[in-house]
Design a protein around this motif. Structure first.
Motif, PDB file in Angstrom:
ATOM      1  N   GLU A  48     -36.710  13.961 -15.539  1.00  0.00           N
ATOM      2  CA  GLU A  48     -35.425  13.489 -15.041  1.00  0.00           C
ATOM      3  C   GLU A  48     -35.529  13.274 -13.537  1.00  0.00           C
ATOM      4  O   GLU A  48     -36.078  14.094 -12.814  1.00  0.00           O
ATOM      5  CB  GLU A  48     -34.332  14.516 -15.364  1.00  0.00           C
ATOM      6  CG  GLU A  48     -32.942  14.027 -14.991  1.00  0.00           C
ATOM      7  CD  GLU A  48     -31.855  14.980 -15.452  1.00  0.00           C
ATOM      8  OE1 GLU A  48     -30.749  14.520 -15.700  1.00  0.00           O
ATOM      9  OE2 GLU A  48     -32.141  16.184 -15.547  1.00  0.00           O
ATOM     10  N   LYS A  49     -35.022  12.129 -13.091  1.00  0.00           N
ATOM     11  CA  LYS A  49     -35.015  11.885 -11.649  1.00  0.00           C
ATOM     12  C   LYS A  49     -33.655  11.328 -11.254  1.00  0.00           C
ATOM     13  O   LYS A  49     -32.961  10.717 -12.087  1.00  0.00           O
ATOM     14  CB  LYS A  49     -36.140  10.942 -11.242  1.00  0.00           C
ATOM     15  CG  LYS A  49     -36.152   9.581 -11.917  1.00  0.00           C
ATOM     16  CD  LYS A  49     -37.356   8.771 -11.437  1.00  0.00           C
ATOM     17  CE  LYS A  49     -37.398   7.400 -12.082  1.00  0.00           C
ATOM     18  NZ  LYS A  49     -38.549   6.589 -11.590  1.00  0.00           N
ATOM     19  N   PRO A  50     -33.233  11.557 -10.029  1.00  0.00           N
ATOM     20  CA  PRO A  50     -31.896  11.156  -9.602  1.00  0.00           C
ATOM     21  C   PRO A  50     -31.638   9.678  -9.843  1.00  0.00           C
ATOM     22  O   PRO A  50     -32.478   8.815  -9.556  1.00  0.00           O
ATOM     23  CB  PRO A  50     -31.896  11.476  -8.104  1.00  0.00           C
ATOM     24  CG  PRO A  50     -32.909  12.557  -7.949  1.00  0.00           C
ATOM     25  CD  PRO A  50     -33.972  12.247  -8.958  1.00  0.00           C
ATOM     26  N   GLY A  51     -30.473   9.396 -10.427  1.00  0.00           N
ATOM     27  CA  GLY A  51     -30.068   8.018 -10.646  1.00  0.00           C
ATOM     28  C   GLY A  51     -30.610   7.390 -11.911  1.00  0.00           C
ATOM     29  O   GLY A  51     -30.354   6.205 -12.167  1.00  0.00           O
ATOM     30  N   TYR A  52     -31.337   8.158 -12.742  1.00  0.00           N
ATOM     31  CA  TYR A  52     -31.933   7.624 -13.963  1.00  0.00           C
ATOM     32  C   TYR A  52     -31.548   8.500 -15.160  1.00  0.00           C
ATOM     33  O   TYR A  52     -31.226   9.675 -15.006  1.00  0.00           O
ATOM     34  CB  TYR A  52     -33.452   7.564 -13.857  1.00  0.00           C
ATOM     35  CG  TYR A  52     -33.963   6.420 -13.017  1.00  0.00           C
ATOM     36  CD1 TYR A  52     -34.523   5.287 -13.604  1.00  0.00           C
ATOM     37  CD2 TYR A  52     -33.870   6.463 -11.626  1.00  0.00           C
ATOM     38  CE1 TYR A  52     -34.991   4.236 -12.838  1.00  0.00           C
ATOM     39  CE2 TYR A  52     -34.324   5.412 -10.844  1.00  0.00           C
ATOM     40  CZ  TYR A  52     -34.883   4.298 -11.462  1.00  0.00           C
ATOM     41  OH  TYR A  52     -35.336   3.246 -10.687  1.00  0.00           O
ATOM     42  N   TYR A  53     -31.604   7.900 -16.356  1.00  0.00           N
ATOM     43  CA  TYR A  53     -31.458   8.649 -17.608  1.00  0.00           C
ATOM     44  C   TYR A  53     -32.681   8.376 -18.464  1.00  0.00           C
ATOM     45  O   TYR A  53     -33.506   7.513 -18.155  1.00  0.00           O
ATOM     46  CB  TYR A  53     -30.175   8.244 -18.345  1.00  0.00           C
ATOM     47  CG  TYR A  53     -30.191   6.820 -18.876  1.00  0.00           C
ATOM     48  CD1 TYR A  53     -30.669   6.535 -20.153  1.00  0.00           C
ATOM     49  CD2 TYR A  53     -29.738   5.758 -18.094  1.00  0.00           C
ATOM     50  CE1 TYR A  53     -30.698   5.234 -20.637  1.00  0.00           C
ATOM     51  CE2 TYR A  53     -29.760   4.455 -18.570  1.00  0.00           C
ATOM     52  CZ  TYR A  53     -30.240   4.196 -19.841  1.00  0.00           C
ATOM     53  OH  TYR A  53     -30.280   2.909 -20.312  1.00  0.00           O
ATOM     54  N   ASP A  94     -20.203   9.390 -19.433  1.00  0.00           N
ATOM     55  CA  ASP A  94     -21.201   8.741 -18.584  1.00  0.00           C
ATOM     56  C   ASP A  94     -22.212   7.888 -19.351  1.00  0.00           C
ATOM     57  O   ASP A  94     -23.172   7.384 -18.769  1.00  0.00           O
ATOM     58  CB  ASP A  94     -21.942   9.775 -17.737  1.00  0.00           C
ATOM     59  CG  ASP A  94     -22.722  10.801 -18.560  1.00  0.00           C
ATOM     60  OD1 ASP A  94     -22.798  10.652 -19.799  1.00  0.00           O
ATOM     61  OD2 ASP A  94     -23.245  11.762 -17.957  1.00  0.00           O
ATOM     62  N   LYS A 358     -32.036   3.099 -15.011  1.00  0.00           N
ATOM     63  CA  LYS A 358     -31.012   3.484 -14.045  1.00  0.00           C
ATOM     64  C   LYS A 358     -29.695   3.818 -14.744  1.00  0.00           C
ATOM     65  O   LYS A 358     -29.299   3.163 -15.705  1.00  0.00           O
ATOM     66  CB  LYS A 358     -30.797   2.367 -13.028  1.00  0.00           C
ATOM     67  CG  LYS A 358     -31.934   2.204 -12.039  1.00  0.00           C
ATOM     68  CD  LYS A 358     -31.601   1.151 -10.988  1.00  0.00           C
ATOM     69  CE  LYS A 358     -32.734   1.031  -9.967  1.00  0.00           C
ATOM     70  NZ  LYS A 358     -32.426   0.014  -8.931  1.00  0.00           N
ATOM     71  N   ARG A 359     -29.020   4.826 -14.206  1.00  0.00           N
ATOM     72  CA  ARG A 359     -27.742   5.254 -14.762  1.00  0.00           C
ATOM     73  C   ARG A 359     -26.643   4.232 -14.464  1.00  0.00           C
ATOM     74  O   ARG A 359     -26.703   3.505 -13.464  1.00  0.00           O
ATOM     75  CB  ARG A 359     -27.329   6.599 -14.165  1.00  0.00           C
ATOM     76  CG  ARG A 359     -28.004   7.814 -14.783  1.00  0.00           C
ATOM     77  CD  ARG A 359     -27.475   9.068 -14.120  1.00  0.00           C
ATOM     78  NE  ARG A 359     -28.010  10.274 -14.739  1.00  0.00           N
ATOM     79  CZ  ARG A 359     -27.294  11.143 -15.447  1.00  0.00           C
ATOM     80  NH1 ARG A 359     -26.005  10.927 -15.645  1.00  0.00           N
ATOM     81  NH2 ARG A 359     -27.855  12.217 -15.971  1.00  0.00           N
ATOM     82  N   LYS A 361     -23.270   2.809 -12.990  1.00  0.00           N
ATOM     83  CA  LYS A 361     -22.634   3.090 -11.712  1.00  0.00           C
ATOM     84  C   LYS A 361     -21.282   3.774 -11.905  1.00  0.00           C
ATOM     85  O   LYS A 361     -20.535   3.450 -12.832  1.00  0.00           O
ATOM     86  CB  LYS A 361     -22.428   1.788 -10.929  1.00  0.00           C
ATOM     87  CG  LYS A 361     -23.710   1.091 -10.494  1.00  0.00           C
ATOM     88  CD  LYS A 361     -23.396  -0.205  -9.777  1.00  0.00           C
ATOM     89  CE  LYS A 361     -24.671  -0.926  -9.357  1.00  0.00           C
ATOM     90  NZ  LYS A 361     -24.369  -2.238  -8.701  1.00  0.00           N
ATOM     91  N   ASP A 365     -23.491  11.912 -12.187  1.00  0.00           N
ATOM     92  CA  ASP A 365     -24.921  12.201 -12.335  1.00  0.00           C
ATOM     93  C   ASP A 365     -25.133  13.564 -12.977  1.00  0.00           C
ATOM     94  O   ASP A 365     -26.044  14.306 -12.603  1.00  0.00           O
ATOM     95  CB  ASP A 365     -25.629  12.129 -10.989  1.00  0.00           C
ATOM     96  CG  ASP A 365     -25.021  13.065  -9.946  1.00  0.00           C
ATOM     97  OD1 ASP A 365     -24.023  13.745 -10.267  1.00  0.00           O
ATOM     98  OD2 ASP A 365     -25.547  13.125  -8.817  1.00  0.00           O
TER      99      ASP A 365
END
Length: 561
Positions: A48-53, A94, A358-359, A361, A365
């Motif tokens: 998991e990384k920020p801004g992604y699913y 989300d 990318k998640r 907008k 998060d």
């Protein structure tokens, strides 16, 4: 070794904390665990990384997704065929983290699955919301056909079915901006099919107040996007009114490796609908089959728009571990949609479905539950599934779900007229195992333990039985309809079962293992291998057939009532 014979009758369980009776099996410390990283030869690690699913958003047996948004909340449903409870209802804020809030089919009187194969029953539900009411339209295959159910709260209760007078499968509701409603579905074409897989999309007006259809039905697509190519299995249609266009988006190509999503549009809701020249807008059928960690068989999509104006698609796809071999069934994935010359595109042609994206907008998060790791302990009535009916005739749960007491019935796995004493969870990964302690005093031919079930003709059992007067731990498999209904014993060992037996049943991609340890040994970490490299591909959709995924859970059966 000869196959074990089985047969008995339905009865209710009465259990109030006492030791299990002779015809009951007591399961404690039941634990489902799954992790892709269990085998370093098959490394899938999508951190998991920020801004992604990470995909899939619903791992394991979650086919035919349909979605709607009400305010800031999203609601989704999936097919469950002849499993019960049916049609899980999911909620998210989300699009990434989903919580099951109910099951739309949760009362035995709503639908009758008696006599149905595991892959019959409810196909491709579609959820809609209009004017304070939620609607699900669906097909019950081989059990009365098309129906609609309603609810004010998507968590339930949902109404009993109102049956609709048309054939085919995959109905979907569309509420237009003027308040009028339409229902679309798949059925045979005017004049009949001219080739195998030749189908059509039909539409008729729907009255949401009386739950009836009215007016003339009309065929709006014949065959598919390019009739000259003899397209097959056009199905799962959805209509959207976006700006000045009506978009019709069905799946095409069948639900295996040739699966795809196509799109048509018209200025009028009734058509004529013209296909996009660059169809399909989603498929994986053109990619190399030997690519690393493939996702295949993508299609049956539905579109949703976020409050920020972004469009996303949910759809089904599979994660094979071999040559079109997968036991987990069809899963739910999420991808952003881009618009090209006024047409929606889910994925550029020739591009593999990404495991990370990318998640959306503006939807937060919140950490995503890891789709590659599962750790589930105990019984949750919302998530555990039985076959062809409710489990309350044979299952009693106590100690907060830690103890499951199963009445051993004479209704065996493998008989489509039976409701076997089995409850299971979806296999969420190609590396999955379940552990339990089973306490059971079998009579001759009885059995109780863990079972992995793909269909009536494809299952594996690992547990306690008695043959020729001797208590054993046995691995029993039915690989096809050609095997005896009660399966074939692959291996068995004498076991002292008086204090219970710890049992583990699991898979490592194409390999299946069965381990055990008598509880009297007090060494649950030092399990004995009854099998380590047995064939798990018998549980794959390719070999077993059908449309479901493997379930794993407790099973009990007695030869005598």
């Amino acid at each position: 070794m000869r196959p074990i014979v089985a047969l008995t009758a339905l009865a209710t369980v009465l259990f109030a904390g006492q030791a299990a009776a002779q015809t009951e099996a007591r399961f404690t410390d039941t634990w489902l665990r799954a992790d892709h990283m269990v085998d370093q030869n098959y490394p899938i690690d999508v951190p998991e990384k920020p801004g992604y699913y990470r995909n899939p958003i619903l791992p394991g047996y979650s086919p035919d997704p349909s979605i709607d948004r009400v305010g800031d909340a999203y609601y989704m449903v999936n097919s469950t065929f002849a499993h019960f409870p049916g049609i899980p209802v999911w909620k998210s804020t989300d699009l990434v983290n989903w919580t099951q809030i109910g099951n739309a089919i949760d009362r035995p009187g709503q639908l009758d699955f008696s006599g149905l194969g595991v892959s019959r029953g409810v196909f491709a539900p579609a959820i809609s919301h209009h004017d304070g009411t939620f609607y699900i339209v669906n097909t019950c295959v081989d059990c009365k056909g098309q129906f609609v159910i309603t609810a004010k709260d998507p968590a339930g209760p949902w109404s009993d079915p109102t049956w609709l007078p048309f054939g085919g499968i995959d109905p979907s509701l569309f509420f237009d901006k003027d308040g009028r409603a339409y229902i679309t579905w798949n059925d045979g074409p005017i004049g009949g099919s001219t080739y195998d897989g030749h189908r059509a999309i039909w539409m008729q007006e729907f009255d949401p107040k009386t739950l009836t259809i009215a007016g003339e039905k009309k065929q709006i697509v014949n065959g598919g996007a390019d009739f000259s190519q003899k397209p097959i299995w056009i199905e799962g249609p959805h209509i959207y009114h976006i700006n000045d266009w009506y978009y019709l988006m069905p799946a095409e190509g069948g639900t295996a490796e040739g699966h795809s999503q196509v799109v048509f549009r018209s200025k009028n809701v009734w058509g004529p609908y013209e296909p996009w020249e660059k169809n399909p807008i989603l498929t994986q059928r053109d990619l190399p089959r030997d690519r690393a960690n493939p996702i295949t068989s993508a299609g049956h999509a539905d579109l949703i728009q976020t409050p920020a104006g972004e469009w996303y698609a949910i759809f089904l796809a599979v994660r094979p571990y071999g040559d079109d071999l997968y036991n987990t069934g069809r899963e739910t994935f999420l991808l952003p949609v881009k618009w090209v010359d006024g047409w929606p595109v889910i994925l550029d042609r020739g591009k593999p479905i990404p495991y990370s994206e990318k998640r959306p907008k503006g939807l937060g998060d919140a950490p995503q539950a890891n789709p590659y790791h599962h750790n589930v302990r105990g019984y949750d009535p919302m998530k555990w599934l039985s076959i062809r009916g409710a489990s309350d005739g044979f299952l009693t749960v106590s100690d907060g779900g830690k103890v499951m007491t199963v009445k051993a019935l004479s209704q065996p796995i493998g008989d489509v007229n039976a409701k076997p004493a089995f409850v299971g969870l979806r296999q969420p990964s190609n590396f999955t195992a379940m552990d339990t302690k089973v306490e059971f005093s079998p009579n001759e031919g009885d059995r109780a333990g863990l079972m992995m079930v793909q269909s009536d003709d494809a299952w594996v059992f690992c547990g306690v039985t008695k043959r020729n007067g001797v208590s054993e731990i046995a691995l029993i498999q039915r690989a096809s309809k050609d095997d005896p209904r009660d399966g074939v014993v692959l291996n068995a060992q004498t076991v002292d079962a008086k204090d219970g037996v710890h049992v583990t049943l699991g898979v490592r991609r194409e390999k299946l293992y069965c381990m055990y340890n008598p509880a009297a040994d007090h060494m649950t970490t030092d399990m004995k291998r009854l099998a380590w490299d047995a064939d798990a591909t018998v549980l794959s959709t390719r070999k077993a057939g059908g449309f479901v995924g493997t379930l794993i859970g407790p099973y009990a059966y007695s030869q005598k009532p």
